[in-house]
Motif scaffolding. Structure first.
Motif, PDB file in Angstrom:
ATOM      1  N   ALA A 178      48.138 -19.738 -31.946  1.00 45.72           N
ATOM      2  CA  ALA A 178      47.556 -20.983 -31.406  1.00 45.72           C
ATOM      3  C   ALA A 178      48.181 -22.198 -32.097  1.00 45.72           C
ATOM      4  CB  ALA A 178      46.048 -20.978 -31.636  1.00 45.72           C
ATOM      5  N   ARG A 231      41.585 -22.495 -31.523  1.00 46.85           N
ATOM      6  CA  ARG A 231      41.372 -21.750 -30.256  1.00 46.85           C
ATOM      7  C   ARG A 231      41.233 -22.730 -29.100  1.00 46.85           C
ATOM      8  NH1 ARG A 231      38.502 -18.039 -33.447  1.00 46.85           N
ATOM      9  NH2 ARG A 231      36.557 -19.192 -33.198  1.00 46.85           N
ATOM     10  N   ARG A 232      40.504 -23.810 -29.336  1.00 49.79           N
ATOM     11  CA  ARG A 232      40.302 -24.815 -28.262  1.00 49.79           C
ATOM     12  C   ARG A 232      41.624 -25.421 -27.819  1.00 49.79           C
ATOM     13  NH1 ARG A 232      35.456 -29.012 -29.473  1.00 49.79           N
ATOM     14  NH2 ARG A 232      34.037 -27.273 -29.735  1.00 49.79           N
ATOM     15  N   ARG A 237      43.541 -23.160 -25.631  1.00 49.09           N
ATOM     16  CA  ARG A 237      43.038 -23.113 -24.249  1.00 49.09           C
ATOM     17  C   ARG A 237      43.519 -24.294 -23.465  1.00 49.09           C
ATOM     18  NH1 ARG A 237      38.165 -21.097 -26.597  1.00 49.09           N
ATOM     19  NH2 ARG A 237      37.161 -23.116 -26.618  1.00 49.09           N
TER      20      ARG A 237
END
Ligand code: ADE
Length: 219
Positions: A177, A215-216, A219
């Motif tokens: 990420a 993680r955000r 995405r």
């Protein structure tokens, strides 16, 4: 680790080689060398390129010139580096590829110039072709610098802080990420506040918040 760069413009790399993290890596045992195609060309007058068969604009870097440079560099010492041609049509550079390259004891980066490089360099002399992105540069020199930079910062001693390259964007530690956001002083600037959790002193909460932010972003 040893990294060799083959180029028509070795002077482009003088500034790069003087940068702190590059010098650090070298002081910690990395080797970075430059080879000038023109110095080993088998052709007269320093010729390195030629007109394309079939016609068309521009000049093409010759296969015999690249072969001569590689032979001169490696034949006597019997070295067998992983040879990588830099070209916009190659495998896209990402962190996984950089990790793959840093695991090699010796890589050679072939920079192209002019309209292109004779295809037999890719077919016969190179083990891989690598691109730094879907756009065309005037030559492979900047691409070579990008590859060297991403690889070298993963070597021990290149960065001041040992963990800097471990937990950075796209690394294994962050499961590929992008990195979490960073903040520093002042805690409030023009009313823009640093997230409270970072000022909490609670390491576990900070760790969880950072993982969630990474993680955000992914995405
Ligand atoms: N040479 C010219 N453009 C390039 C690119 N995008 N990546 C690698 N080498 C190149």
């Amino acid at each position: 680790m040893r990294i060799d760069v083959f180029t028509l413009f070795p002077e482009w790399f003088e500034w790069f080689s003087g940068q702190h993290h590059v010098r650090n890596a070298i002081e910690h045992g990395a080797e970075l060398r430059f080879f000038h195609y023109r110095e080993t060309t088998p052709l007269t007058g320093g010729q390195v390129d030629d007109a394309p068969y079939g016609g068309g604009a521009g000049m093409v870097l010759r296969v015999d010139v690249v072969d001569a440079a590689l032979r001169r560099a490696y034949e006597a010492e019997g070295a067998s580096p992983r040879v990588i041609l830099l070209t916009p049509g190659g495998r896209r550079l990402d962190d996984a590829l950089a990790r793959e390259l840093v695991a090699e004891p010796h890589i050679s980066l072939l920079s192209g110039r002019y309209e292109g490089v004779d295809e037999r360099v890719r077919e016969r002399l190179a083990d891989d072709a690598v691109s730094i992105g879907p756009y065309v540069l005037s030559g492979g020199e900047l691409a070579a610098m990008v590859v060297v930079d991403t690889v070298i910062r993963k070597l021990p001693g290149a960065l001041g802080h040992a963990d800097s390259a471990v937990e950075e964007s796209f690394s294994e530690a962050l499961e590929g990420a992008p990195e979490y956001p960073h903040y520093t002083r002042p805690a409030v600037y023009r009313g823009w506040k640093v997230p409270d959790v970072l000022l909490s002193g609670d390491h576990e909460r900070v760790r969880r918040w950072r993982a969630e932010q990474a993680r955000r972003r992914a995405r």
